[in-house]
Design a protein around this motif. Structure first.
Motif, PDB file in Angstrom:
ATOM      1  N   LYS A 188     -75.376 -96.637  10.245  1.00  0.00           N
ATOM      2  CA  LYS A 188     -74.793 -95.594  11.452  1.00  0.00           C
ATOM      3  C   LYS A 188     -73.540 -94.820  10.986  1.00  0.00           C
ATOM      4  CE  LYS A 188     -74.449 -93.335  15.121  1.00  0.00           C
ATOM      5  NZ  LYS A 188     -75.885 -92.346  15.393  1.00  0.00           N
ATOM      6  N   ILE A 189     -72.853 -95.546  10.249  1.00  0.00           N
ATOM      7  CA  ILE A 189     -71.648 -94.778   9.550  1.00  0.00           C
ATOM      8  C   ILE A 189     -72.064 -93.969   8.305  1.00  0.00           C
ATOM      9  CG2 ILE A 189     -69.634 -95.220   8.019  1.00  0.00           C
ATOM     10  CD1 ILE A 189     -69.151 -97.772   9.840  1.00  0.00           C
ATOM     11  N   ASN A 190     -73.162 -94.224   7.840  1.00  0.00           N
ATOM     12  CA  ASN A 190     -73.767 -93.612   6.764  1.00  0.00           C
ATOM     13  C   ASN A 190     -74.299 -92.299   7.048  1.00  0.00           C
ATOM     14  OD1 ASN A 190     -75.656 -94.440   3.460  1.00  0.00           O
ATOM     15  ND2 ASN A 190     -74.447 -92.496   4.274  1.00  0.00           N
ATOM     16  N   GLU A 191     -74.876 -92.310   8.433  1.00  0.00           N
ATOM     17  CA  GLU A 191     -75.572 -91.425   9.002  1.00  0.00           C
ATOM     18  C   GLU A 191     -74.541 -90.221   9.440  1.00  0.00           C
ATOM     19  OE1 GLU A 191     -77.650 -90.365  13.266  1.00  0.00           O
ATOM     20  OE2 GLU A 191     -78.141 -92.205  12.321  1.00  0.00           O
ATOM     21  N   ILE A 192     -73.443 -90.720  10.177  1.00  0.00           N
ATOM     22  CA  ILE A 192     -72.399 -89.983  10.323  1.00  0.00           C
ATOM     23  C   ILE A 192     -71.615 -89.171   9.106  1.00  0.00           C
ATOM     24  CG2 ILE A 192     -69.925 -89.934  11.302  1.00  0.00           C
ATOM     25  CD1 ILE A 192     -71.035 -92.204  13.093  1.00  0.00           C
TER      26      ILE A 192
ATOM     27  N   ARG B 241     -73.120 -88.070   6.634  1.00  0.00           N
ATOM     28  CA  ARG B 241     -73.904 -87.073   6.037  1.00  0.00           C
ATOM     29  C   ARG B 241     -74.515 -86.162   7.435  1.00  0.00           C
ATOM     30  NH1 ARG B 241     -77.277 -87.532   1.858  1.00  0.00           N
ATOM     31  NH2 ARG B 241     -79.284 -86.816   3.112  1.00  0.00           N
ATOM     32  N   TYR B 242     -73.447 -86.200   8.422  1.00  0.00           N
ATOM     33  CA  TYR B 242     -73.948 -85.176   9.536  1.00  0.00           C
ATOM     34  C   TYR B 242     -73.681 -83.785   9.040  1.00  0.00           C
ATOM     35  CZ  TYR B 242     -73.842 -88.155  13.840  1.00  0.00           C
ATOM     36  OH  TYR B 242     -74.375 -89.126  14.812  1.00  0.00           O
ATOM     37  N   LYS B 243     -74.410 -82.988   9.613  1.00  0.00           N
ATOM     38  CA  LYS B 243     -74.391 -81.408   9.575  1.00  0.00           C
ATOM     39  C   LYS B 243     -73.625 -81.228  10.886  1.00  0.00           C
ATOM     40  CE  LYS B 243     -78.900 -80.589   7.359  1.00  0.00           C
ATOM     41  NZ  LYS B 243     -80.138 -79.769   7.592  1.00  0.00           N
ATOM     42  N   THR B 244     -72.643 -80.196  10.723  1.00  0.00           N
ATOM     43  CA  THR B 244     -71.903 -79.779  11.952  1.00  0.00           C
ATOM     44  C   THR B 244     -72.391 -78.311  12.518  1.00  0.00           C
ATOM     45  OG1 THR B 244     -70.282 -78.842  10.275  1.00  0.00           O
ATOM     46  CG2 THR B 244     -69.802 -81.093  10.757  1.00  0.00           C
ATOM     47  N   GLU B 245     -71.734 -78.082  13.679  1.00  0.00           N
ATOM     48  CA  GLU B 245     -71.862 -76.857  14.271  1.00  0.00           C
ATOM     49  C   GLU B 245     -73.207 -76.659  14.586  1.00  0.00           C
ATOM     50  OE1 GLU B 245     -68.934 -75.541  14.885  1.00  0.00           O
ATOM     51  OE2 GLU B 245     -67.930 -76.449  13.176  1.00  0.00           O
TER      52      GLU B 245
ATOM     53  N   PRO C 244     -67.927 -85.208   9.157  1.00  0.00           N
ATOM     54  CA  PRO C 244     -67.786 -86.464   8.173  1.00  0.00           C
ATOM     55  C   PRO C 244     -66.409 -86.585   7.613  1.00  0.00           C
ATOM     56  CG  PRO C 244     -69.415 -84.761   7.687  1.00  0.00           C
ATOM     57  CD  PRO C 244     -68.553 -84.056   8.698  1.00  0.00           C
ATOM     58  N   GLU C 245     -65.435 -85.980   7.475  1.00  0.00           N
ATOM     59  CA  GLU C 245     -64.165 -86.269   7.087  1.00  0.00           C
ATOM     60  C   GLU C 245     -63.392 -87.177   7.826  1.00  0.00           C
ATOM     61  OE1 GLU C 245     -65.536 -82.956   5.178  1.00  0.00           O
ATOM     62  OE2 GLU C 245     -65.344 -83.098   7.086  1.00  0.00           O
ATOM     63  N   GLN C 246     -63.975 -87.598   9.136  1.00  0.00           N
ATOM     64  CA  GLN C 246     -63.205 -88.225   9.904  1.00  0.00           C
ATOM     65  C   GLN C 246     -63.641 -89.903   9.471  1.00  0.00           C
ATOM     66  OE1 GLN C 246     -63.543 -87.668  14.299  1.00  0.00           O
ATOM     67  NE2 GLN C 246     -63.626 -85.630  14.071  1.00  0.00           N
ATOM     68  N   VAL C 247     -64.729 -90.166   8.869  1.00  0.00           N
ATOM     69  CA  VAL C 247     -64.988 -91.484   8.345  1.00  0.00           C
ATOM     70  C   VAL C 247     -64.067 -91.590   7.077  1.00  0.00           C
ATOM     71  CG1 VAL C 247     -66.887 -92.881   7.279  1.00  0.00           C
ATOM     72  CG2 VAL C 247     -67.520 -90.907   8.815  1.00  0.00           C
TER      73      VAL C 247
ATOM     74  N   GLN D   2     -65.059 -88.653  21.958  1.00  0.00           N
ATOM     75  CA  GLN D   2     -65.008 -87.203  22.791  1.00  0.00           C
ATOM     76  C   GLN D   2     -65.375 -86.298  21.877  1.00  0.00           C
ATOM     77  OE1 GLN D   2     -61.069 -86.757  24.277  1.00  0.00           O
ATOM     78  NE2 GLN D   2     -59.998 -88.540  23.038  1.00  0.00           N
ATOM     79  N   PRO D   3     -65.594 -84.979  22.423  1.00  0.00           N
ATOM     80  CA  PRO D   3     -65.822 -83.727  21.373  1.00  0.00           C
ATOM     81  C   PRO D   3     -65.145 -83.886  20.093  1.00  0.00           C
ATOM     82  CG  PRO D   3     -66.022 -83.107  23.541  1.00  0.00           C
ATOM     83  CD  PRO D   3     -65.543 -84.517  23.654  1.00  0.00           C
ATOM     84  N   ALA D   4     -65.695 -83.712  19.095  1.00  0.00           N
ATOM     85  CA  ALA D   4     -65.173 -83.823  17.528  1.00  0.00           C
ATOM     86  C   ALA D   4     -64.116 -84.756  17.262  1.00  0.00           C
ATOM     87  CB  ALA D   4     -64.535 -82.372  17.308  1.00  0.00           C
ATOM     88  N   HIS D   5     -64.367 -85.809  18.038  1.00  0.00           N
ATOM     89  CA  HIS D   5     -63.266 -87.007  17.737  1.00  0.00           C
ATOM     90  C   HIS D   5     -63.999 -88.462  17.797  1.00  0.00           C
ATOM     91  CE1 HIS D   5     -59.651 -89.546  17.644  1.00  0.00           C
ATOM     92  NE2 HIS D   5     -60.131 -89.789  18.776  1.00  0.00           N
TER      93      HIS D   5
END
Length: 606
Positions: free
Chosen positions: A363-367, A369-373, A387-390, A412-415
């Protein structure tokens, strides 16, 4: 407040004691002597305890007692008096081999010296009994700490709802239910009082964080005991204790399960109290998620630690309290709507936590590689997590094994707060908020990361600690929450009983025995500290209170559960398959529609 609020449909007239307990006291009535005085001969005490008399800081929220009657004498259900549970009080010098409910509970446990108390247990029981607080000659709780050398106890001489839970369990497991029953009823009285901070009052149903028994002078040589509660208006930061009501409901269920006395939870006033807490938690708001939205410092972590939003600890306790409420509420016309609401919320909450809070290496690897917006109904990155939150520490720390994982601390949103919060993860296991597979994965992770989460003293309240700029920004440079101290990565022995309960539930008592044996080597010698400092819990906390009641109570409860594991089933929940079959609304390509949760179960209920 009017006592009729609690009496419901009862037609009986409250006795003088109850009317006084529900009548607000004028502060001017007692503002005669502001000096602190001691009256050891006037009021009963536990052990060698001397009750200290001091003027109440604000008596508008106090309750008084009179000895002419008791609360149990005025409540009826279906026009029949509720018979109180008769529980024999055990003296402090009685041994642990006493019969409990007619059965001899003295059994030998693997890895222990048998049921006979060792020196540490005997001292813990003695200190626990000495910490008992009495009100109108009856035990009503235990003070948070009783260090004889501490001349400035602050609020540690009060009875905290949260802190009393392990003490209550220790007494219940020993067959002493009176103190727990009294505590539940007296805190229920306090629930209905008006609470005001800066001319504003929170919603009805809020339970106090703590209360203190104060002895106040009347006229001549007469004195009166009052309960003086704190709903957060005197707390550091003035934060409402969200978890107090949740713990109260959980303890009420435990009382019935262990003692077999279900008449307490069937009382009209108790049923009303459950509904008030549930209504307060289930009130409609602006939130888009089934989780409970709270401010920082509203639970065990009661200082600024960046847990505002939807912290895991609150969600796990919220889930447990809702399940307990659904079990205990009497089904009738007045309760059917709230029972239905509770069921719907439980279904949505379990799905949300299992799906969105769970992380493992995959799951962490998935996060990462997340696309945003992503603006769409079927977005993968639903909360727009960057992804920079990882953090690098997480990528290095998470085990390789697919059989390990944990619930993140907040979402929560973006966190996403990727810190490991021990209480929230353990209580998710106990309440079955997580799946059986996830339960085992959490314990697997704790075993693999033993040095980080247990170290020299179990258990870390959270991992890792906030350091450097994170500590400055998130805690506001809190001098008590410095890195690896107190709530910021400190080690708290009271978490032992919850770890023990989770391990027994999952069939892994050897992990709990390992932790208890580790703690037993130090706690007595260190004088039962509140918490330990440093990365591996090597040193007693720099501001740690000694003779902390829930430290010794957590230890005693853990020992009893390991010696009598069959009792543990009264304190945890199994998987609720009815909830799994309940449909919830999800977003799909075709918009909102009801689902059978088959897709979700195939992913997270393996």
């Amino acid at each position: 407040m009017n006592a009729i609020t609690f009496l419901g449909n009862s037609t009986m007239r409250p006795s003088r004691c109850i009317l006084r307990a529900f009548t607000r006291i004028s502060p001017s009535q007692y503002m005669r002597d502001t000096t602190v005085r001691s009256y050891p001969s006037r009021f009963s005490s536990c052990g060698n305890q001397t009750q200290v008399v001091s003027e109440a800081r604000n008596l508008s929220a106090s309750t008084t007692c009179a000895n002419d009657t008791t609360l149990d004498q005025i409540y009826t259900k279906n026009d029949v008096n509720v018979k109180p549970l008769a529980v024999k009080r055990l003296n402090g010098d009685e041994k642990d081999e006493e019969m409990i409910n007619g059965d001899d509970k003295s059994v030998n446990g693997d890895g222990f010296e048998g049921a006979k108390n060792n020196e540490a247990e005997e001292e813990a029981w003695r200190l626990l009994r000495e910490s008992v607080v009495t009100y109108c000659d009856s035990p009503v709780g235990t003070m948070a700490a009783k260090d004889p050398t501490d001349i400035t106890p602050s609020n540690y001489d009060q009875v905290f709802v949260r802190d009393f839970v392990p003490s209550a369990l220790a007494f219940l497991l020993k067959g002493e239910g009176e103190i727990v029953r009294n505590f539940l009823l007296h805190t229920l009285q306090l629930q209905s009082w008006e609470k005001t901070v800066d001319c504003y009052s929170p919603g009805q149903g809020l339970m106090p964080a703590s209360f203190k028994v104060r002895t106040l002078p009347l006229e001549e040589d007469k004195f009166e005991e009052v309960l003086d509660p704190d709903f957060g208006e005197a707390a550091i930061g003035r934060v409402a204790p969200v978890d107090s009501g949740l713990w109260w409901i959980i303890l009420l269920r435990a009382y019935g399960k262990i003692t077999g006395d279900y008449s307490l939870q069937e009382r009209i006033d108790v049923q009303t109290g459950i509904k008030m807490i549930a209504n307060l938690c289930l009130a409609d708001g602006f939130d888009m998620f089934p989780t409970l939205l709270v401010t920082d410092g509203s639970c065990m972590i009661d200082r600024r630690m960046g847990i505002h939003g939807h912290p895991l600890e609150i969600q796990a306790l919220f889930y447990s309290a809702l399940r307990s409420s659904r079990e205990m509420l009497t089904v009738n016309d007045s309760s059917k709507n709230i029972i239905k609401t509770i069921g719907n919320r439980l279904s949505a909450l379990s799905f949300h936590i299992r799906e969105n809070y769970w992380v493992d290496k995959s799951k962490i690897n998935e996060i990462y590689r997340y696309k945003t917006e992503e603006y769409s109904m079927d977005a993968t990155n639903k909360f727009n997590i960057y992804p920079e939150q990882v953090s690098p520490w997480l990528m290095d720390w998470v085990p390789e094994s697919p059989d390990t994982g944990f619930l993140i601390g907040n979402l929560q949103p973006a966190h996403m707060d990727f810190r490991f919060f021990t209480l929230g993860n353990l209580w998710s296991i106990i309440s079955s908020l997580t799946t059986p597979k996830q339960n085992q994965a959490i314990l697997n992770l704790m075993e693999e990361k033993w040095d980080d989460l247990v170290g020299h003293m179990p258990l870390k309240i959270c991992f890792p600690a906030l350091e450097s700029s994170e500590w400055h920004i998130i805690t506001g440079s809190d001098p008590k929450n410095t890195p690896w101290s107190y709530h910021n990565g400190g080690s708290w022995p009271t978490l032992l009983w919850q770890f023990t309960l989770a391990c027994i539930k999952m069939g892994r008592p050897e992990l709990a025995e390992r932790a208890v044996n580790l703690a037993e080597k130090r706690l007595q010698a260190d004088r039962w500290p509140e918490y330990y400092d440093t990365r591996h819990g090597k040193f007693i906390g720099k501001q740690s209170r000694l003779y902390q009641t829930w430290t010794m109570a957590g230890f005693l409860t853990s020992k009893h559960l390991l010696q009598n594991p069959e009792i543990a089933s009264s304190l945890f929940w199994g998987e609720d398959f009815e909830l799994l079959e309940t449909c919830v609304c999800v977003l799909t390509k075709s918009g909102r529609k009801k689902c059978s949760r088959a897709a979700a179960k195939s992913q997270i209920l393996i």
